[in-house]
Design a protein around this motif. Structure first.
Motif, PDB file in Angstrom:
ATOM      1  N   ALA A 387       0.825  -1.210   0.000  1.00  0.00           N
ATOM      2  CA  ALA A 387       0.000   0.000   0.000  1.00  0.00           C
ATOM      3  C   ALA A 387       0.858   1.259   0.000  1.00  0.00           C
ATOM      4  CB  ALA A 387      -0.926  -0.006   1.212  1.00  0.00           C
ATOM      5  N   ALA A 388       2.010   1.227   0.682  1.00  0.00           N
ATOM      6  CA  ALA A 388       2.886   2.398   0.715  1.00  0.00           C
ATOM      7  C   ALA A 388       3.396   2.770  -0.670  1.00  0.00           C
ATOM      8  CB  ALA A 388       4.060   2.145   1.661  1.00  0.00           C
ATOM      9  N   LEU A 389       3.474   1.789  -1.559  1.00  0.00           N
ATOM     10  CA  LEU A 389       3.939   2.035  -2.932  1.00  0.00           C
ATOM     11  C   LEU A 389       2.785   2.179  -3.914  1.00  0.00           C
ATOM     12  CD1 LEU A 389       6.836  -0.587  -3.024  1.00  0.00           C
ATOM     13  CD2 LEU A 389       7.058   1.881  -2.721  1.00  0.00           C
ATOM     14  N   GLY A 390       1.543   2.073  -3.414  1.00  0.00           N
ATOM     15  CA  GLY A 390       0.398   2.122  -4.313  1.00  0.00           C
ATOM     16  C   GLY A 390       0.076   0.785  -4.948  1.00  0.00           C
ATOM     17  N   GLY A 391       0.563  -0.313  -4.372  1.00  0.00           N
ATOM     18  CA  GLY A 391       0.312  -1.639  -4.918  1.00  0.00           C
ATOM     19  C   GLY A 391      -0.746  -2.383  -4.120  1.00  0.00           C
TER      20      GLY A 391
END
Length: 427
Positions: A387-391
């Protein structure tokens, strides 16, 4: 109580006993800050300068108002008191603004010349409004204005100098403009101070959020490092104990694996803690990435797990953050297989695409029903990393049995893509 509600919310209690509006919120108790420190300091210099200005200015004003009473000792005392009380305008703004208004009203009622004495009321009103006591400031100024109206238009016949008439109503317009200007400037200063306080609070909250995020990142790193290595050590320790008497050579191999795994875990823990102790310094060792997958396969093999790695697509170098997250996700997924699955075989698929990096880790199960001390933080950590990388992360049982973890991470390529076809590796 209304004055307290209009003041600084959540401020410390008053310094001494008495009504809650007595202090401006800068008591000795509570957290010390720039505002509280300023409230404790008495403004000696500005008060002394204002006192001198009012005394001297009133002398000059007397020359142009011969119809008024000449300045005497009583007038000088009133002028001194009206400015001297301003020394406590930061600590007790409400009593000060009422005191300056009352002393000024007595000065005017005594028939002394109009002049700089009204500046003391303006300063007291400004301090009260900036401190948040708006009603007190408006009440004091309104009372002064009402008292002046009574004195100038009805009570003048019974007050000194006695031979003067009613003041022209046109002068009240100038007084009204003066009052409105003082209140407007004070309100503007109050709003600006509240904006500064809000900005400081927002900066403090942002710094706290960054600190929390950094602690969470460190916790994820330590969990991933320790969970994987401790799982390998746990399995090998069990093997060593079981074979210690029957197969000493195999037990020696298990102990060698434990030593290697613990050494690597200690090295990674030192790196994480070193970053924590010296923020801003560059790490001494590069962060792990997908290029270290063979090491994971070897460690899993020492724990009795056979791992088959397949790479698809053109090999594009991901950004360091994506590379680290991909390595940790595979590491945690293999750790979960070792700890929670009865299968001794796992498959890892790494698919390189132009916009994303896909990871898929499968095992054939079944679940052992034991968590080996696990707390469920592994999957949560993987989801947080993605989630931190937008995944995204999807994890759950497979229809044909076993368990599957699928991660899709957006690719942020730092440099020109190094496009070359990756060979299929089966390990």
């Amino acid at each position: 109580m209304d004055e307290q509600r209009e003041g600084r919310p959540g401020g410390p209690p008053p310094r001494w006993g008495g009504p809650p509006w007595w202090n401006s919120g800068g008591g000795a108790g509570g957290t010390r800050g720039p505002g509280a420190s300023a409230a404790r300091r008495l403004p000696w210099a500005t008060t002394a300068a204002l006192t001198v200005f009012v005394q001297v200015g009133s002398r000059f004003a007397e020359h142009g108002q011969l119809e008024r009473q000449p300045l005497d000792t009583f007038a000088r005392v009133l002028l001194f008191l009206a400015t001297a009380v301003l020394l406590f305008r930061h600590r007790h703004p409400v009593p000060v603004v009422y005191a300056t208004a009352a002393l000024t009203l007595v000065y005017v009622a005594a028939g002394f010349p109009y002049g700089p004495v009204f500046l003391a009321v303006a300063v007291g009103c400004f301090a009260a409004i900036v401190a948040g006591h708006r009603r007190a400031a408006w009440g004091a100024v309104g009372g002064l204005w009402a008292g002046h109206l009574l004195i100038a238009h009805w009570l003048y016949a019974w007050l000194p100098p006695g031979d003067d008439g009613a003041r022209p109503w046109s002068e009240e317009l100038a007084v009204a403009v003066w009052v409105v200007a003082i209140v407007a400037v004070s309100e503007l200063a109050r709003v600006r101070r509240e904006q500064w306080a809000k900005e400081r609070a927002e900066r403090a909250q942002a710094a706290q959020r960054r600190a929390d995020e950094e602690r969470l990142r460190m916790a994820r790193e330590l969990h991933d490092v320790l969970a994987h290595s401790i799982s390998v050590i746990n399995v090998q320790a069990g093997v060593g104990l079981a074979l210690l008497d029957s197969d000493p050579e195999q037990a020696r191999t298990a102990l060698t694996t434990i030593k290697a795994a613990s050494k690597e875990a200690l090295g990674e823990v030192r790196q994480v803690l070193g970053t924590l102790r010296t923020p801003g310094d560059a790490p001494r060792a590069p962060a792990p990435g997908l290029d270290r997958l063979p090491e994971l396969v070897e460690q899993a093999g020492s724990a009795g797990l056979t791992v088959e790695v397949t790479t698809e697509g053109p090999l594009l170098q991901p950004a360091p953050g994506t590379d680290l997250a991909a390595f940790r996700i595979v590491q945690e997924a293999l750790t979960n297989v070792v700890r929670h699955s009865g299968s001794r075989h796992a498959r890892v698929l790494v698919r390189h695409e132009a916009a994303s990096l896909t990871l898929r880790i499968d095992d054939d199960g079944p679940a052992t029903g034991t968590d080996a001390g696990g707390s469920g933080n592994g999957l949560a950590g993987m989801r947080e990393r993605a989630a931190a990388l937008g995944g995204t992360i999807e994890a759950g049982p497979r229809p044909e049995g076993g368990f599957r973890v699928t991660a899709v991470l957006p690719r942020a390529v730092d440099e020109e893509p190094r496009a070359r076809t990756a060979p299929r590796e089966d390990q």
